[in-house]
Design an enzyme around this catalytic site. Structure first.
Site, mmCIF file in Angstrom:
data_model
loop_
_atom_site.group_PDB
_atom_site.id
_atom_site.type_symbol
_atom_site.label_atom_id
_atom_site.label_comp_id
_atom_site.label_asym_id
_atom_site.label_seq_id
_atom_site.Cartn_x
_atom_site.Cartn_y
_atom_site.Cartn_z
ATOM 1 C CB CYS B 64 22.021 -66.646 26.762
ATOM 2 S SG CYS B 64 20.399 -67.383 26.915
ATOM 3 C CB CYS B 67 27.641 -69.080 23.828
ATOM 4 S SG CYS B 67 27.744 -70.834 24.213
ATOM 5 C CG HIS B 68 25.160 -65.500 22.495
ATOM 6 N ND1 HIS B 68 25.337 -65.508 21.136
ATOM 7 C CD2 HIS B 68 24.313 -66.510 22.752
ATOM 8 C CE1 HIS B 68 24.616 -66.491 20.606
ATOM 9 N NE2 HIS B 68 23.991 -67.116 21.568
ATOM 10 C CB CYS B 101 20.237 -71.180 21.289
ATOM 11 S SG CYS B 101 21.699 -70.362 20.665
ATOM 12 C CB CYS B 164 -2.646 -61.045 4.422
ATOM 13 S SG CYS B 164 -2.462 -62.700 5.081
ATOM 14 C CB CYS B 167 -7.413 -56.321 5.494
ATOM 15 S SG CYS B 167 -9.078 -56.953 5.671
ATOM 16 C CG HIS B 168 -3.277 -56.121 6.894
ATOM 17 N ND1 HIS B 168 -3.483 -55.284 7.961
ATOM 18 C CD2 HIS B 168 -3.806 -57.310 7.239
ATOM 19 C CE1 HIS B 168 -4.095 -55.948 8.928
ATOM 20 N NE2 HIS B 168 -4.315 -57.178 8.510
ATOM 21 N NE ARG B 205 -2.854 -58.235 15.368
ATOM 22 C CZ ARG B 205 -3.974 -58.676 14.829
ATOM 23 N NH1 ARG B 205 -4.258 -59.959 14.847
ATOM 24 N NH2 ARG B 205 -4.832 -57.848 14.280
ATOM 25 C CB CYS B 209 -4.755 -62.089 11.218
ATOM 26 S SG CYS B 209 -4.777 -60.342 10.818
#
Lengths: 106, 248
Positions: B64, B67-68, B101, B164, B167-168, B205, B209
């Site tokens: 990585c 290049c970066h 990448c 979603c 609830c949220h 996550r 849910c």
């Protein structure tokens, strides 16, 4: 297993107390869980931990299954002399790992 | 006339109600864990990511860093993700970008979702944007995907027939059993969840849910999954990036 994150001051005044903090990467599998097929997952925890400072034991701990994954320990010691602080821990697979840091006492 | 102006003012404040980070809903111990880089277990993954960053990989034998340069050059990048990829003509998440990448530039195999390596690299790149406001692009080519994501967010699904938003949004701040329902802003991923006892991605996550409302969990690379992540980022604008966050 990645290396632990250790936090110890680089320099301490002689006679001062200082904090030693270590976060060890470990799954700490309790042995009380079952896998997708209902088979028990064998216990795999760190069961003992030892810290020495200049060759002398300053902290020792026994771990039990209720300790979380990636345990974080913090304790303190009094600065005596410059030297190495060595951490050693052993898990149920019998693997003993260690790591160390240097401390300068002035 | 004055009443109308007052109503408009009121509507404007409701619309602009600042989003509340899950950090503010967490207990003092969890917040202390996140605030202290030595106690935050997420940094175990950041450390692994930093080791991978400079390790050459793939048949191109490039790292990585080749290049970066230093990872710190990617400051602000994670705050813009998910971002539109002109070649694929769809938005991609940060983890997908890292894998693109790998396949395009390093000629290396893509990292498995939820692998320590991918979580580590994503956490490393995310950390560079910590403290910066979320700056995802909601317009331009992203617009239809944001709309698809919002549609998913507001569609009732599963055996419990909940969206979603049920609830949220509608019940955020109330309790589900003993647990507080947070507003569900995704501003700290990948994050360390004490419930998981490990680091995890937003995709994980979201799967949890969906399983919770007994709906079909999204496949890792389902178009809806990225659209939902994009909408969540748009919805979280006003918050800052907290990667690697710690949540209960």
């Amino acid at each position: 297993m990645p290396r632990p994150l250790i936090n110890v001051p680089k320099k301490v005044k002689r006679g001062d107390a200082f904090d030693i903090r270590i976060l060890i990467a470990h799954p700490m599998e309790s042995g009380q869980r079952r896998d997708d097929k209902g088979q028990p997952i064998p216990r795999e925890i760190i069961h003992s931990f030892l810290c020495t400072y200049g060759g002398e034991e300053v902290f020792r701990a026994e771990f039990f299954p209720a300790i979380s994954a990636n345990p974080f320990l913090t304790f303190s010691a009094r600065a005596v002399d410059s030297g190495q602080i060595v951490f050693t821990w052993t898990d149920d697979l019998g693997a003993t790992q260690f790591d160390s840091v240097e401390i300068t006492v002035e | 006339m004055r009443r109308l102006a007052l109503l408009l003012c009121l509507l404007a404040t409701v619309a602009q109600a600042a989003p509340r980070s899950g950090y503010d809903d967490a207990g003092p111990q969890v917040r202390a864990m996140q605030d202290d880089d030595d106690a935050n277990p997420g940094f175990l993954w950041v450390q692994q990511g930093a080791a991978l960053w400079s390790r050459p990989d793939g048949s191109a034998s490039k790292s990585c860093a080749d290049c970066h340069g230093d990872a710190s050059t990617l400051r602000g990048v994670a705050a813009r993700y998910p971002a539109f990829d002109a070649k694929l003509r769809r938005p991609v998440t940060l983890a997908q970008r890292i894998n693109l990448c790998r396949t395009d530039h390093q000629a290396a195999p893509a990292l498995a979702p939820e692998s320590d390596a991918l979580l580590g690299l994503t956490a490393l790149v995310g950390l560079q944007s910590r403290g910066l406001p979320i700056a995802v692009d909601a317009g331009g080519p992203n617009r239809p995907f944001v709309e698809a994501g919002e549609h998913f967010f507001r569609t009732r699904q599963g055996q419990l027939n909940l969206s979603c938003a049920n609830c949220h949004e509608e019940r955020a701040g109330h309790r589900l059993g003993g647990a507080l329902i947070p507003e569900g802003h995704a501003n700290g991923y990948p994050q360390y969840r004490l419930e998981w006892q490990t680091m995890g991605s937003l995709a994980r996550r979201l799967r949890a849910c969906l399983i919770g409302v007994r709906a079909e969990p999204l496949a890792p690379d389902a178009p809806d999954a990225v659209a939902l992540e994009l909408y969540l980022a748009v919805r979280a604008r006003g918050l800052t990036v907290e990667t690697p966050a710690v949540r209960p």
